[in-house]
Design an enzyme around this catalytic site. Structure first.
Site, PDB file in Angstrom:
ATOM      1  N   GLY A 321       0.836  -1.205   0.000  1.00  0.00           N
ATOM      2  CA  GLY A 321       0.000   0.000   0.000  1.00  0.00           C
ATOM      3  C   GLY A 321       0.868   1.250   0.000  1.00  0.00           C
ATOM      4  N   TRP A 324       2.333   1.695  -3.363  1.00  0.00           N
ATOM      5  CA  TRP A 324       1.319   2.156  -4.312  1.00  0.00           C
ATOM      6  C   TRP A 324       1.369   3.688  -4.426  1.00  0.00           C
ATOM      7  CZ3 TRP A 324      -2.820   5.499  -3.592  1.00  0.00           C
ATOM      8  CH2 TRP A 324      -3.755   5.558  -4.629  1.00  0.00           C
ATOM      9  N   HIS A 325       1.697   4.336  -3.301  1.00  0.00           N
ATOM     10  CA  HIS A 325       1.717   5.805  -3.308  1.00  0.00           C
ATOM     11  C   HIS A 325       2.872   6.368  -4.115  1.00  0.00           C
ATOM     12  CE1 HIS A 325      -1.073   5.239   0.043  1.00  0.00           C
ATOM     13  NE2 HIS A 325      -1.497   6.447  -0.234  1.00  0.00           N
ATOM     14  N   GLY A 326       3.957   5.626  -4.206  1.00  0.00           N
ATOM     15  CA  GLY A 326       5.081   6.143  -4.978  1.00  0.00           C
ATOM     16  C   GLY A 326       6.298   5.268  -4.828  1.00  0.00           C
ATOM     17  N   PHE A 476       0.114  10.450  -7.307  1.00  0.00           N
ATOM     18  CA  PHE A 476       0.155   9.012  -7.025  1.00  0.00           C
ATOM     19  C   PHE A 476      -0.540   8.230  -8.137  1.00  0.00           C
ATOM     20  CE2 PHE A 476      -0.020  10.779  -2.532  1.00  0.00           C
ATOM     21  CZ  PHE A 476       1.342  10.951  -2.512  1.00  0.00           C
TER      22      PHE A 476
END
Lengths: 476, 308
Positions: A321, A324-326, A476
């Protein structure tokens, strides 16, 4: 074309005016055209990419549904997953992994220089990839019927209010709304949409953008430039910047969709009133946390298979997770921190179950308040890694927290402005929390609503930040 | 009536009342607004003075110009050069540059025809104020500086984004919208402890970046438009570079255009280093040194009945 720009509202007026005059099928085509125009305004070169992802998963969905045996179904879901994630990886993670690999080779004296691969990140790629994957996985699981209309499917992927920053809507929820005629704009929908749009704009333009000045200054300061209390101010400012920014975007997306007859899922539910990490993730970026739960945590085994496996699954889910943001170690640390915290909290619950018996108002209230304060500060600790440009910078800021606590003009002004911008909003959230209904205000008498809208309107007019800030989650 | 309609109507009525209040009391919002409203009286003052045979000088620039040109010294110097009862007027809105100066001059002295004109124009600039740059405040330009005649051109070519154009159009019709950014400092400077130093601290890096970006590869189209709109023979125009804490040379593009239009340029004062005490607030000239600079400006003006 940001939600806080004049362009967007002019665009929306045109979209709504035409939309209301069309029948269902033409509405879908019109919305698809508008969505591609909206996306093209960010960078028209990536329209091909979104079309490719759409066609890929549309085709995969058809093949999964048509497959006569399990092996072929598995092949097509595998194809959808691999191909979609490959596209995501190339654009989002290839540069990061290539750089990290080259640094490793450099350390082993196998290469002289670290490689830098700068690939432009298409707007909202993480969001539309997850949209698409939720569809193919749902078709594979037979949770949703296959979509045979390419227009409907393309609209599900690219529906403009949620295209670049969510909420990440499930195929089970959004596709039926695309496929069937939607309700007209009646008073209830207008009321709900107006509330969401007004509060969303307030969260973004007044809260997030005004907090951004302090957060950017503190996170960009040179070592030794700030004392501990000033660093804390910057961390608090970022906590409310990211909340206002993302919750504001989501609220506007949901509100605008209401006016078009769509019901998108709630994405934020007063997260800073959470009293533990589990509750926090049930209130923060709900569409992502539930996506990760249903498509990653549960397939990994969830909480089946003992405490050890559950803790591993929590950690793995949250690390992914975070990623997923970066593509950065700071996001990995942020995810791992939340995973570990969730695991520790789970262990604590197992050893110290909640008190049963006669409830004491003061005891329970005190414990709840303590829980809220502790959760907020631990979330803030996570934000330090999330926002900092590097791990070194994050550690430097945390070290600075212990340095010279003294009252400065910057501190006085910062906390005064925080009180000014956040105070009334937090009072409203507290009241909403007590009612346990995000739309509780809609049941208040109209003069109360009108007064609150007037306050919001005047704040938007007079106290918008001097420099509008881009939406954070767009990257993102 | 449906409740949401009532709410929307309520909001519209309150906004209309606020708009009325803004129109009545906008001069109390800041000294800057009072000054810009006072600019409306300039053409009348010039017409009246010229009818009495007085020599009218218009100082065009921003607060740098206002601080650097000492009225008493300038009037005295002009008298000594033989000009009859000189009258010095300032068209110097705060935080303005070539966009605002061009628009404001064209508003008060419409190009074409034989309308009122000052007898001498002194255009004062800092290092980059005459270079083309994006409009900093479409609201201010719309509400205070742009004439109705120039609005279409400003909308189509000066402003580049829909957002800027929307803000310009809204500010053209609403004083409440045009002045909305004045409420924030009005309240915060008075109420929030430490706001002034904090705002300076937060804004400093941004200011430094934008200053550098403006000079690089800039053009002077707007300056060209201003020169073409003056309606004055070139000998009645003087461009002067205002000294700043750091010496600077006017950009070549500015000097080149001025000489192509045969306009005199007084640049020497900006090239020499001035002592720190010349700038009490770190940017604007103090009274004593303004007198010295003004003497230099006067030297660039020929004696009466010679060239003018």
């Amino acid at each position: 074309m940001w939600f806080n720009s004049f362009n967007f509202w002019l665009f929306l007026v045109v979209v709504l005016m035409v939309y209301r005059r069309l029948g269902h099928r033409l509405q879908n085509r019109w919305l698809l055209l508008a969505s591609y125009f909206f996306y093209g305004c960010f960078d028209w070169r990536f329209l091909g990419l979104i079309l490719f992802c759409t066609a890929l998963n549309y085709h995969a969905g058809l093949r999964i549904a048509a497959a006569s045996d399990e092996r072929r179904r598995k092949f097509w879901i595998g194809w959808s997953l691999v191909a979609s994630l490959l596209v995501l990886c190339v654009f989002k993670y290839l540069g990061f992994f290539a750089h990290e690999a080259s640094r490793l080779l450099q350390a082993m004296h196998l290469t002289a220089h670290a490689w830098t691969l700068e690939i432009m990140l298409p707007a909202g790629i993480s969001f539309f990839t997850f949209h698409a994957l939720s569809y193919t996985i749902d078709v594979y699981r037979r949770d949703t019927p296959v979509c045979r209309s390419f227009t409907d499917f393309a609209l599900f992927i690219s529906f403009f209010p949620q295209l670049v920053a969510g909420p990440i809507n499930r195929s089970t929820q959004l596709l039926p709304q695309v496929a069937k005629p939607r309700p007209n704009l009646d008073e209830a929908r207008f009321r709900e949409g107006l509330f969401l749009v007004m509060t969303g704009l307030f969260l973004k333009v007044v809260i997030a953008d005004n907090m951004a000045g302090f957060a950017n200054f503190v996170f960009g300061a040179k070592p030794g430039e700030l004392n501990g209390a000033e660093v804390l101010l910057g961390i608090y400012a970022f906590a409310f910047q990211i909340y206002g920014d993302f919750a504001g975007y989501s609220a506007i997306a949901i509100g605008v969709s209401k006016w078009m007859g769509f019901d998108l899922m709630e994405n934020f539910r007063r997260p800073y009133f959470a009293a533990n990490p589990r509750e926090f993730w049930a209130r923060w970026h709900i569409s992502l946390s539930t996506w990760l739960r249903d498509y990653l945590y549960i397939p990994l085994g969830g909480n089946r298979g003992g405490e050890g496996r559950t803790r591993r699954n929590l950690l793995l889910t949250m690390v992914l997770g975070g990623l997923w943001h970066g593509a950065a170690w700071t996001f990995v640390i942020w995810g791992a921190f939340h995973g570990a915290w969730l695991a520790v909290h789970r262990t604590c619950l197992a050893h110290f179950p909640a008190r049963s018996g006669r409830a004491s108002f003061w005891w329970d209230g005190g414990v709840k308040l303590l829980g809220i304060a502790a959760t907020f500060h631990l979330v803030c600790l996570g934000w330090v890694f999330f926002r900092a440009d590097s791990l070194g910078k994050a550690l430097e800021l945390l070290a600075a927290l212990g340095r010279r606590w003294e009252v400065t003009d910057f501190l006085l002004a910062g906390f005064s402005l925080m009180g000014f911008f956040l105070g009334p909003w937090m009072v409203l959230e507290f009241w909403t929390e007590k009612k346990d209904n995000s739309l509780a205000l809609l049941k208040a008498p109209w003069p109360v609503r009108a007064s609150i809208y007037l306050y919001i309107l005047l704040m938007l007019l007079f106290f918008a930040a001097p420099e509008p800030v881009e939406f954070l989650y767009f990257q993102f | 009536m449906k409740t949401e309609t009532k709410i929307v109507l309520f909001l519209l009525v309150v906004l209309a009342v606020a708009e009325g209040m803004a129109r009545v009391s906008e001069s109390s919002l800041s000294a800057d607004v009072r000054q810009m409203l006072a600019h409306d009286r300039i053409p009348g003052a010039i017409a009246e003075a010229q009818a009495q045979g007085r020599f009218c000088v218009l100082v065009l620039g921003n607060s740098l110009a206002r601080a650097a040109v000492d009225r008493v010294t300038l009037e005295k110097g002009l008298r000594e050069k033989g000009y009859h009862e000189p009258l010095v007027l300032y068209l110097t809105p705060d935080a303005s540059g070539i966009n605002e100066w061009t628009a404001a001059y064209r508003k008060y002295f419409p190009p074409g025809g034989g309308g009122i004109r000052p007898d001498l124009l002194i255009l004062l600039t800092g290092s980059s104020h005459l270079l083309d740059h994006p409009v900093r405040s479409p609201e201010k330009l719309a509400a205070f500086h742009a004439s109705a005649r120039d609005r279409p051109a400003i909308l189509s070519s000066w402003l580049t984004t829909t957002s800027e154009r929307s803000r310009f159009l809204l500010a053209s019709v609403s004083r409440l919208f045009a002045n909305r950014e004045r409420i924030r400092p009005l309240l915060f400077y008075r109420v929030v402890p430490g706001y002034e130093s904090t705002a300076q601290r937060l804004n400093r890096p941004e200011g430094e970046r934008s200053q550098g970006a403006e000079v690089e590869g800039a053009t002077v189209e707007r300056f060209g438009l201003l020169l073409a709109s003056l309606g004055l023979p070139p000998e009645r125009v003087l461009v002067a570079a205002v000294p700043l804490p750091e010496p600077y040379a006017l950009p070549e593009a500015v000097g080149g255009l001025a000489s192509a239009r045969a306009v005199r340029v007084y640049r020497e004062a900006a090239l020499e280093p001035w002592p720190g005490e010349a700038f009490p607030d770190g940017y604007h000239m103090g009274v004593t040194f303004a007198g010295k600079f003004t003497m230099g400006v006067i030297e660039g003006i020929p004696v009466a009945n010679a060239d003018l």
